[in-house]
Design a protein around this motif. Structure first.
Motif, mmCIF file in Angstrom:
data_model
loop_
_atom_site.group_PDB
_atom_site.id
_atom_site.type_symbol
_atom_site.label_atom_id
_atom_site.label_comp_id
_atom_site.label_asym_id
_atom_site.label_seq_id
_atom_site.Cartn_x
_atom_site.Cartn_y
_atom_site.Cartn_z
ATOM 1 N N ALA A 162 29.884 -13.809 -5.857
ATOM 2 C CA ALA A 162 30.877 -13.956 -6.925
ATOM 3 C C ALA A 162 30.963 -12.678 -7.759
ATOM 4 C CB ALA A 162 30.524 -15.146 -7.802
ATOM 5 N N LEU A 163 29.835 -12.075 -8.058
ATOM 6 C CA LEU A 163 29.825 -10.848 -8.857
ATOM 7 C C LEU A 163 30.517 -9.710 -8.127
ATOM 8 C CD1 LEU A 163 28.798 -9.379 -11.412
ATOM 9 C CD2 LEU A 163 26.735 -8.833 -10.108
ATOM 10 N N ILE A 164 30.213 -9.531 -6.846
ATOM 11 C CA ILE A 164 30.847 -8.466 -6.072
ATOM 12 C C ILE A 164 32.346 -8.706 -5.948
ATOM 13 C CG2 ILE A 164 30.989 -7.440 -3.754
ATOM 14 C CD1 ILE A 164 27.934 -7.789 -3.602
ATOM 15 N N THR A 165 32.739 -9.961 -5.765
ATOM 16 C CA THR A 165 34.163 -10.291 -5.673
ATOM 17 C C THR A 165 34.888 -9.956 -6.969
ATOM 18 O OG1 THR A 165 33.685 -12.058 -4.100
ATOM 19 C CG2 THR A 165 35.814 -12.140 -5.212
ATOM 20 N N VAL A 166 34.298 -10.298 -8.084
ATOM 21 C CA VAL A 166 34.917 -9.996 -9.393
ATOM 22 C C VAL A 166 35.016 -8.488 -9.602
ATOM 23 C CG1 VAL A 166 34.559 -10.168 -11.887
ATOM 24 C CG2 VAL A 166 34.293 -12.184 -10.459
ATOM 25 N N ILE A 167 33.998 -7.758 -9.177
ATOM 26 C CA ILE A 167 34.039 -6.299 -9.328
ATOM 27 C C ILE A 167 35.157 -5.704 -8.482
ATOM 28 C CG2 ILE A 167 32.783 -4.159 -8.785
ATOM 29 C CD1 ILE A 167 30.207 -5.690 -9.641
#
Length: 75
Positions: free
Chosen positions: A17-22
């Motif tokens: 989720a964090l990588i996707t948001v970035i």
């Protein structure tokens, strides 16, 4: 043992989720593709999410497919 596996999957889900948001919020110039639109950038972010979920198996493959459909429809 089962509790450890669930914690590992939850951790991978959070990392995904964090990588996707970035990737979702990166400026379009970072991708190095001339004329990249915002919609195309969002599709790249969704693709990154799908690949991360498939590789880490944070959720089952069928759930990844349903998640991608949901994200495409609502975002």
């Amino acid at each position: 043992m089962q509790e450890t596996v669930n914690k590992k999957k939850a951790c991978w889900l959070c990392v995904t989720a964090l990588i996707t948001v970035i990737v979702w919020n990166l400026p379009s110039g970072v991708f190095g593709i001339e004329g990249l639109t915002v919609v195309q950038q969002r599709v790249i972010a969704i693709f990154v999410m799908a690949v991360m979920l498939w590789l880490t198996e944070a959720i089952p493959a069928w759930a990844t497919s349903v998640t991608i459909i949901f994200v495409l429809l609502f975002f």
